[in-house]
Design an enzyme around this catalytic site. Structure first.
Site, PDB file in Angstrom:
ATOM      1  N   CYS A 192       0.823  -1.198   0.000  1.00 57.84           N
ATOM      2  CA  CYS A 192       0.000   0.000   0.000  1.00 57.84           C
ATOM      3  C   CYS A 192       0.860   1.251   0.000  1.00 57.84           C
ATOM      4  CB  CYS A 192      -0.906   0.018   1.232  1.00 57.84           C
ATOM      5  SG  CYS A 192      -1.865  -1.499   1.437  1.00 57.84           S
ATOM      6  N   LEU A 229      -3.462  -1.815  -1.947  1.00 55.82           N
ATOM      7  CA  LEU A 229      -3.315  -2.925  -2.876  1.00 55.82           C
ATOM      8  C   LEU A 229      -3.719  -4.168  -2.085  1.00 55.82           C
ATOM      9  CD1 LEU A 229      -2.345  -4.047  -5.637  1.00 55.82           C
ATOM     10  CD2 LEU A 229      -0.064  -4.272  -4.628  1.00 55.82           C
ATOM     11  N   ALA A 230      -4.903  -4.694  -2.347  1.00 54.51           N
ATOM     12  CA  ALA A 230      -5.479  -5.754  -1.520  1.00 54.51           C
ATOM     13  C   ALA A 230      -4.760  -7.078  -1.759  1.00 54.51           C
ATOM     14  CB  ALA A 230      -6.966  -5.898  -1.821  1.00 54.51           C
ATOM     15  N   ILE A 231      -4.240  -7.660  -0.670  1.00 53.80           N
ATOM     16  CA  ILE A 231      -3.494  -8.913  -0.744  1.00 53.80           C
ATOM     17  C   ILE A 231      -4.089  -9.966   0.185  1.00 53.80           C
ATOM     18  CG2 ILE A 231      -1.227  -9.997  -0.426  1.00 53.80           C
ATOM     19  CD1 ILE A 231      -1.257  -8.016  -2.735  1.00 53.80           C
ATOM     20  N   GLY A 270       2.611  -2.885   4.005  1.00 55.03           N
ATOM     21  CA  GLY A 270       3.481  -4.039   4.154  1.00 55.03           C
ATOM     22  C   GLY A 270       2.731  -5.318   4.423  1.00 55.03           C
ATOM     23  N   GLU A 271       3.471  -6.291   4.920  1.00 56.83           N
ATOM     24  CA  GLU A 271       2.907  -7.591   5.278  1.00 56.83           C
ATOM     25  C   GLU A 271       3.586  -8.093   6.552  1.00 56.83           C
ATOM     26  OE1 GLU A 271       0.423  -8.849   3.706  1.00 56.83           O
ATOM     27  OE2 GLU A 271       0.478  -7.831   1.759  1.00 56.83           O
ATOM     28  N   ILE A 323      13.326 -11.706 -17.456  1.00 55.27           N
ATOM     29  CA  ILE A 323      13.622 -10.738 -18.507  1.00 55.27           C
ATOM     30  C   ILE A 323      15.004 -11.051 -19.064  1.00 55.27           C
ATOM     31  CG2 ILE A 323      14.285  -8.320 -18.915  1.00 55.27           C
ATOM     32  CD1 ILE A 323      11.333  -8.646 -18.956  1.00 55.27           C
TER      33      ILE A 323
END
Length: 630
Positions: free
Chosen positions: A2, A51-53, A76-77, A291
């Site tokens: 977030c 930002l939904a996690i 964060g988490e 990448i």
């Protein structure tokens, strides 16, 4: 993941206009496109972009206790939130959601600032306690998640995940900090506790800041530090097993998400290890992405493919041009401050690719710093052995004299570039290592500066942060001290800033399992011989991973995201380099001798000298200043 922002008035509880908070959080929409929220009361306002996690329906922020006594906005988490929640429930706490955010509210009431010791995760949060009218700002141990703050002219302390959140406040005044320019040119990034803008600070990794009504803004307090002073004992086989167990636990805990999850896969040891342990714990195919570059010398996709096939991952690979410098302005906008690690370009591209199929991606960042994986550690450890054999006065006379006489030959093969090594051996390790890890050395910086800049710096040196960190490190030897200083400065200032800004620019959450603090602390206790042996960094980690990964992956030379910037400034960007010497903006700062910059570009283009990284620094500095000041 977030974006957070807010205001707090320490002196008196002035009213907070919610529209101001909205302005600040709207500048962070890329960090949280799934929702927003604002909470205000007298003297404080908290804002959030989500930002939904986890707990997609219940984890709305800012989040408050039912009595509105404690309110938090959080980025964060918390990977062990279920264990902490169980401990709090045993104490009588009652939870209304399944979100890790709510753990912070009840944890604060149970333990106050000491709750940080129980948290295993990446985070930056602001928590308001109505009972004391105080605001508590905290940042995770390694600085995975950012937090900027500044005092405004009306007495407010403003904070935001990114600098652009502060810039959105109408009272914020943009004044450059020329000492940060010295730090940036020396290190390649603006250090983790300061900013390119005067008056702005970053809350350092592993620190908290407690703002209290009626009291001046204090200095941040450290709540955690890595310790290299202890040594693990036991058989190598047992240490290998313990290392793998810690890595497995770290990876599993970071696979908890209510949204699609995957991993970056470069084909190097660290990302390959993460993917191997994810595959071990996943019933479905792990989603991986790589990448590659259109120049073979810079392309690792073949190695990534080997790992993808070994673990049957759902693999995506995409090639980009090695001269992908069209991204420069995008990166300038994402980073706000000048940032000179050119690997940010492919990092942005791999985040962009990952976001097409997942919302969370695990990365392999962190092990190089903790397990001595960079090549510079091997060289520094060898130099330290030589320093230990000869008294300093002998080294100064012998190696100092030889170093001054030896010609500088950056263009030559490594065995013939002895000048730098000789001069390093003449110095103490705490003075030599910062120059080895830096970008533009002190002598060249002095040549580029104007007389006014040199006078204004008054002896301020970019390398001093490293010198201080190495001298104060809880460590036993030079390798310990070098790694400690990198974890204090390089890791949050360069590596984690790069991953955070590049991933959040595309609304992707990046998680770093190899930075689990229990794992890193264990690595820090390993004797140097288990970190570097027979020319191999991360020796014990590679031995422990032999049952999982092919030796071609484990023991091939480290490449990483290499970008050919030196070639750019001799070809496609040669005109850009030459234009730096005529830059009206750089001239207006009064910081530089533009004739020296012009000569720098000309010497590089002609092949008389190697100045690609410095030219990249100057280009990114000019672009960033243009964006900040017009």
């Amino acid at each position: 993941m977030c974006g957070i922002a807010g205001l707090y008035y320490p002196a008196i509880p002035k009213p907070v206009d919610p529209a101001r908070i909205v302005q600040m959080t709207d500048a962070l929409v890329h960090r949280g496109p799934d929702g927003s929220g604002v909470w205000v009361t007298a003297g404080v306002g908290l804002g959030h972009r989500r930002l939904a996690i986890i707990d997609l329906e219940g984890g709305v922020q800012p989040m408050a206790t039912p009595d509105q006594g404690v309110v938090v906005t959080y980025n964060g988490e918390i990977y062990n939130f279920q264990e902490v929640r169980a401990e709090l429930e045993a104490k009588g706490a009652r939870f209304a959601t399944d979100s890790d955010t709510e753990v912070l509210l009840h944890g604060w009431r149970a333990w106050g600032p000491r709750m940080l010791d129980r948290l295993n995760g990446m985070f930056a949060f602001a928590l308001y306690d109505a009972s004391t009218q105080s605001l508590f700002l905290a940042r995770d141990r390694f600085g995975v998640k950012p937090l900027h703050y500044a005092e405004l002219s009306d007495g407010a302390v403003a904070f935001a995940s990114e600098l652009k959140g502060l810039l959105a406040h109408p009272l914020f005044r943009r004044t450059p900090d020329f000492k940060a320019v010295e730090d940036y040119l020396g290190l390649g990034y603006v250090p983790d506790d300061t900013s390119i803008l005067s008056g702005v600070k970053k809350l350092p990794a592993g620190h908290f800041l407690l703002l209290e009504r009626g009291k001046p803004v204090p200095r941040p307090q450290r709540w955690w530090d890595i310790d290299f002073s202890k040594r693990a004992t036991g058989r190598t086989r047992d240490l290998e097993a313990e290392l793998i167990d810690l890595m497995r636990s770290a990876v599993r805990s970071r696979m908890i998400a209510d949204v699609p999850l995957g991993a970056f896969l470069s084909g190097g040891v660290d990302s390959s290890a993460v993917v191997a342990l994810m595959a071990e714990s996943s019933k479905a195919a792990v989603k991986t992405c790589t990448i590659g570059f259109d120049e073979a010398d810079h392309d690792e996709t073949a190695y990534a493919q080997i790992v993808a096939e070994r673990f049957a991952t759902a693999h995506q690979a995409r090639k980009v041009a090695a001269d992908d410098f069209a991204l420069i302005d995008t990166l300038v906008g994402a980073f706000d401050e000048p940032f000179a690690d050119a690997s940010a370009l492919p990092t942005y591209r791999v985040c962009e690719l990952a976001r097409e199929s997942v919302t969370v991606a695990l990365s392999g960042d962190g092990a190089d710093e903790a397990m001595a994986g960079y090549r510079r550690y091997k060289f520094f450890a060898a130099e330290e052995r030589m320093r230990s054999l000869l008294p300093q006065n002998v080294r100064e006379n012998l190696f100092g004299t030889l170093g001054r006489l030896y010609p500088k030959a950056d263009w030559a093969p490594r065995p013939f570039r002895a000048k730098t090594t000789l001069l390093a051996l003449a110095e103490g390790g705490e003075f030599a290592y910062p120059k080895a890890v830096g970008v533009t050395g002190p002598a060249l910086r002095q040549r580029l500066y104007s007389d006014a800049m040199r006078k204004g710096l008054a002896g301020h040196s970019a390398e001093q942060r490293y010198v201080d960190a190495m001298r104060q490190a809880p460590a036993r030897d030079g390798l310990d001290r070098a790694q400690y200083a990198d974890i204090q400065h390089w890791l949050p200032g360069d590596i984690l800033t790069k991953v955070d800004r590049a991933s959040m620019a595309v609304s992707l959450e990046a998680r770093e399992p190899l930075l689990d603090y229990r794992l890193v602390q264990f690595m820090a206790t390993l004797p140097p011989s288990l970190r570097i042996r027979a020319g191999q960094g991360k020796w014990l980690m590679k031995k422990a991973l032999e049952p999982y990964l092919p030796k071609d992956i484990l023991y091939r030379p480290k490449m990483g995201f290499v970008t050919p910037i030196s070639a750019w400034f001799r070809k496609a960007l040669a005109d850009e380099a030459a234009a730096l010497g005529r830059s009206k903006l750089l001239h207006s700062t009064g910081w530089f001798d533009l004739h020296a910059i012009e000569k720098l570009a000309a010497d590089h283009k002609a092949g008389r000298a190697e100045h690609g990284r410095t030219l990249w620094q100057l280009l990114m500095l000019e672009r960033s200043l243009t964006r900040l000041f017009g």
